[in-house]
Design a protein around this motif. Sequence first.
Motif, PDB file in Angstrom:
ATOM      1  N   ILE A 294      36.498  39.136  39.448  1.00 21.07           N
ATOM      2  CA  ILE A 294      36.687  40.716  39.202  1.00 21.07           C
ATOM      3  C   ILE A 294      36.433  41.304  40.388  1.00 21.07           C
ATOM      4  CG2 ILE A 294      36.224  40.537  36.550  1.00 21.07           C
ATOM      5  CD1 ILE A 294      33.613  41.788  37.606  1.00 21.07           C
ATOM      6  N   ASP A 295      36.920  42.417  40.441  1.00 17.97           N
ATOM      7  CA  ASP A 295      36.910  43.355  41.545  1.00 17.97           C
ATOM      8  C   ASP A 295      35.341  43.480  41.836  1.00 17.97           C
ATOM      9  OD1 ASP A 295      38.944  44.213  39.576  1.00 17.97           O
ATOM     10  OD2 ASP A 295      39.452  45.464  41.230  1.00 17.97           O
ATOM     11  N   GLY A 296      34.957  43.404  43.203  1.00 19.66           N
ATOM     12  CA  GLY A 296      33.836  43.591  43.671  1.00 19.66           C
ATOM     13  C   GLY A 296      32.736  42.427  43.525  1.00 19.66           C
ATOM     14  N   SER A 297      33.376  41.176  43.329  1.00 15.56           N
ATOM     15  CA  SER A 297      32.659  39.921  43.316  1.00 15.56           C
ATOM     16  C   SER A 297      32.460  39.275  44.730  1.00 15.56           C
ATOM     17  CB  SER A 297      33.433  38.952  42.099  1.00 15.56           C
ATOM     18  OG  SER A 297      34.767  38.668  42.699  1.00 15.56           O
ATOM     19  N   GLY A 298      33.298  39.792  45.744  1.00 16.96           N
ATOM     20  CA  GLY A 298      32.840  38.908  46.956  1.00 16.96           C
ATOM     21  C   GLY A 298      33.711  38.179  47.623  1.00 16.96           C
ATOM     22  N   LYS A 299      34.794  38.152  46.997  1.00 12.83           N
ATOM     23  CA  LYS A 299      35.825  37.388  47.432  1.00 12.83           C
ATOM     24  C   LYS A 299      36.332  37.327  49.020  1.00 12.83           C
ATOM     25  CE  LYS A 299      39.306  38.492  44.473  1.00 12.83           C
ATOM     26  NZ  LYS A 299      38.423  39.660  44.077  1.00 12.83           N
ATOM     27  N   THR A 300      36.353  38.534  49.642  1.00 12.88           N
ATOM     28  CA  THR A 300      36.471  38.839  50.774  1.00 12.88           C
ATOM     29  C   THR A 300      35.743  38.125  51.983  1.00 12.88           C
ATOM     30  OG1 THR A 300      37.554  40.723  49.834  1.00 12.88           O
ATOM     31  CG2 THR A 300      37.429  40.608  52.540  1.00 12.88           C
TER      32      THR A 300
ATOM     33  N   ARG B   8      47.094  37.748  50.421  1.00  8.92           N
ATOM     34  CA  ARG B   8      46.396  38.240  49.018  1.00  8.92           C
ATOM     35  C   ARG B   8      47.558  38.600  48.000  1.00  8.92           C
ATOM     36  NH1 ARG B   8      44.848  44.458  51.241  1.00  8.92           N
ATOM     37  NH2 ARG B   8      47.161  44.954  51.893  1.00  8.92           N
ATOM     38  N   GLU B   9      47.168  38.946  46.828  1.00  7.58           N
ATOM     39  CA  GLU B   9      47.957  39.118  45.754  1.00  7.58           C
ATOM     40  C   GLU B   9      47.262  40.337  44.887  1.00  7.58           C
ATOM     41  OE1 GLU B   9      49.717  36.690  42.922  1.00  7.58           O
ATOM     42  OE2 GLU B   9      50.949  35.794  44.336  1.00  7.58           O
ATOM     43  N   PRO B  10      47.780  41.325  44.685  1.00  3.19           N
ATOM     44  CA  PRO B  10      49.525  41.632  45.018  1.00  3.19           C
ATOM     45  C   PRO B  10      49.470  41.937  46.439  1.00  3.19           C
ATOM     46  CG  PRO B  10      48.407  43.477  43.888  1.00  3.19           C
ATOM     47  CD  PRO B  10      47.468  42.507  43.755  1.00  3.19           C
ATOM     48  N   GLY B  11      50.639  41.412  47.042  1.00  4.23           N
ATOM     49  CA  GLY B  11      50.721  41.664  48.534  1.00  4.23           C
ATOM     50  C   GLY B  11      50.977  40.154  49.108  1.00  4.23           C
TER      51      GLY B  11
ATOM     52  N   ASP C 137      43.927  34.940  48.115  1.00  3.16           N
ATOM     53  CA  ASP C 137      42.999  35.994  47.477  1.00  3.16           C
ATOM     54  C   ASP C 137      43.617  36.823  46.033  1.00  3.16           C
ATOM     55  OD1 ASP C 137      41.139  38.132  46.756  1.00  3.16           O
ATOM     56  OD2 ASP C 137      41.067  38.922  48.978  1.00  3.16           O
ATOM     57  N   ARG C 138      43.261  35.847  45.052  1.00  5.36           N
ATOM     58  CA  ARG C 138      43.907  35.767  43.585  1.00  5.36           C
ATOM     59  C   ARG C 138      45.334  35.379  43.747  1.00  5.36           C
ATOM     60  NH1 ARG C 138      41.312  39.539  40.738  1.00  5.36           N
ATOM     61  NH2 ARG C 138      40.181  41.168  41.772  1.00  5.36           N
ATOM     62  N   PHE C 139      45.625  34.638  42.394  1.00  4.85           N
ATOM     63  CA  PHE C 139      46.979  34.020  42.236  1.00  4.85           C
ATOM     64  C   PHE C 139      46.950  34.250  40.465  1.00  4.85           C
ATOM     65  CE2 PHE C 139      49.874  30.227  42.831  1.00  4.85           C
ATOM     66  CZ  PHE C 139      50.570  31.100  43.258  1.00  4.85           C
TER      67      PHE C 139
ATOM     68  N   ASP D 168      45.899  33.155  37.804  1.00  3.68           N
ATOM     69  CA  ASP D 168      44.641  33.341  37.062  1.00  3.68           C
ATOM     70  C   ASP D 168      44.382  34.929  36.956  1.00  3.68           C
ATOM     71  OD1 ASP D 168      44.596  30.736  36.499  1.00  3.68           O
ATOM     72  OD2 ASP D 168      42.648  30.318  37.314  1.00  3.68           O
ATOM     73  N   SER D 169      44.633  35.723  37.994  1.00  5.18           N
ATOM     74  CA  SER D 169      44.288  37.164  37.886  1.00  5.18           C
ATOM     75  C   SER D 169      45.266  37.772  37.070  1.00  5.18           C
ATOM     76  CB  SER D 169      44.652  37.828  39.203  1.00  5.18           C
ATOM     77  OG  SER D 169      43.582  37.486  40.060  1.00  5.18           O
ATOM     78  N   THR D 170      46.445  37.532  36.698  1.00  9.93           N
ATOM     79  CA  THR D 170      47.331  37.684  35.528  1.00  9.93           C
ATOM     80  C   THR D 170      46.760  37.388  34.235  1.00  9.93           C
ATOM     81  OG1 THR D 170      49.127  37.499  37.360  1.00  9.93           O
ATOM     82  CG2 THR D 170      49.777  38.241  35.308  1.00  9.93           C
ATOM     83  N   ILE D 171      46.404  36.242  34.056  1.00  8.60           N
ATOM     84  CA  ILE D 171      45.956  35.683  32.888  1.00  8.60           C
ATOM     85  C   ILE D 171      44.688  36.471  32.367  1.00  8.60           C
ATOM     86  CG2 ILE D 171      45.145  33.703  31.513  1.00  8.60           C
ATOM     87  CD1 ILE D 171      46.941  32.152  33.346  1.00  8.60           C
TER      88      ILE D 171
HETATM   89  P1  TYD Z   1      42.541  44.652  45.336  1.00  2.00           P
HETATM   90  O1  TYD Z   1      41.911  46.102  45.936  1.00  2.00           O
HETATM   91  O2  TYD Z   1      43.034  43.562  45.871  1.00  2.00           O
HETATM   92  O3  TYD Z   1      41.059  44.184  44.639  1.00  2.00           O
HETATM   93  P2  TYD Z   1      40.162  42.940  45.245  1.00  2.00           P
HETATM   94  O4  TYD Z   1      39.843  43.317  46.604  1.00  2.00           O
HETATM   95  O5  TYD Z   1      39.058  42.893  44.099  1.00  2.00           O
HETATM   96  O6  TYD Z   1      40.844  41.651  45.117  1.00  2.00           O
HETATM   97  O7  TYD Z   1      43.007  44.934  43.969  1.00  2.00           O
HETATM   98  C1  TYD Z   1      43.796  44.102  42.890  1.00  2.00           C
HETATM   99  C2  TYD Z   1      43.823  44.525  41.797  1.00  2.00           C
HETATM  100  O8  TYD Z   1      45.020  43.940  41.171  1.00  2.00           O
HETATM  101  C3  TYD Z   1      42.569  44.001  41.171  1.00  2.00           C
HETATM  102  O9  TYD Z   1      41.865  45.047  40.464  1.00  2.00           O
HETATM  103  C4  TYD Z   1      43.257  43.067  40.137  1.00  2.00           C
HETATM  104  C5  TYD Z   1      44.421  43.328  39.885  1.00  2.00           C
HETATM  105  N1  TYD Z   1      45.446  42.282  39.502  1.00  2.00           N
HETATM  106  C6  TYD Z   1      45.823  42.289  38.208  1.00  2.00           C
HETATM  107  O10 TYD Z   1      45.555  42.918  37.351  1.00  2.00           O
HETATM  108  N2  TYD Z   1      46.577  41.228  37.997  1.00  2.00           N
HETATM  109  C7  TYD Z   1      47.236  40.477  38.892  1.00  2.00           C
HETATM  110  O11 TYD Z   1      48.156  39.614  38.489  1.00  2.00           O
HETATM  111  C8  TYD Z   1      46.793  40.624  40.230  1.00  2.00           C
HETATM  112  C9  TYD Z   1      47.254  39.798  41.192  1.00  2.00           C
HETATM  113  C10 TYD Z   1      45.811  41.525  40.524  1.00  2.00           C
END
Ligand code: TYD
Length: 204
Positions: free
Chosen positions: A12-18, A39-42, A93-95, A97-100
Amino acid sequence: MSKFPLIVFEGIDGSGKTHHINKIKAYLKKKKIKFIILREPGGSKNSEKIRKIILGKKNNFNETTDLFLYMASRSENINLIKKNLRKKAVILDRFVDSTIAYQHYGQNLNLKLINSLNSFLLEGLAITHTFLLTINKKNLFNRINEKRKNRYDSFSDIFYKNVQKGYLKLARKKLNKYSIIDTNLDKSINEKIIIKKVHKIFNK
Ligand code: TYD
């Protein structure tokens, strides 16, 4: 294991992935291993354009529109990932599973739809390993509050709790493909655990 693995960081947001992705970056550089971090999205140029639309502060799309935008951003990334996987390690950085976790477990959108869109986009692309970073209830709320400076301000604590629960469900189904990292532990301990695993992935 793959010479060019696909390694994903989730949480989740703020968990320290970066933080931990930066540590891996340093490790791979030291080992002279070629890599790309997206990173996703992006990620790709077009996907970054879509990211701006999704995460823009003024965005008030409905949840289904958000889902399709996340998928659209993934669609613009997938060729870049595939192209790179032939010659480099890919760190995401996210893929999927983030959507699920966010759109299904957090927002109750249809799991079957999400799964079929993901498999349609991935076309069999396999994730080598996922690091899931988790945080406990107290820290979860503290850290989210620190981060609440964008449109996610409006998301409730329950939402994030459900997202994390969803992530854990996914990980527990395939424990050999996931490392669950408890970020309440000392950062340096977790750095060692993660790097040890990454080392194993490259040296198997
Ligand atoms: P981001 O600022 O990149 O967050 P973080 O640094 O914590 O990764 O924001 C990405 C946001 O997009 C985050 O709140 C999660 C959300 N997200 C989804 O809801 N579904 C998705 O499939 C993806 C890839 C991200």
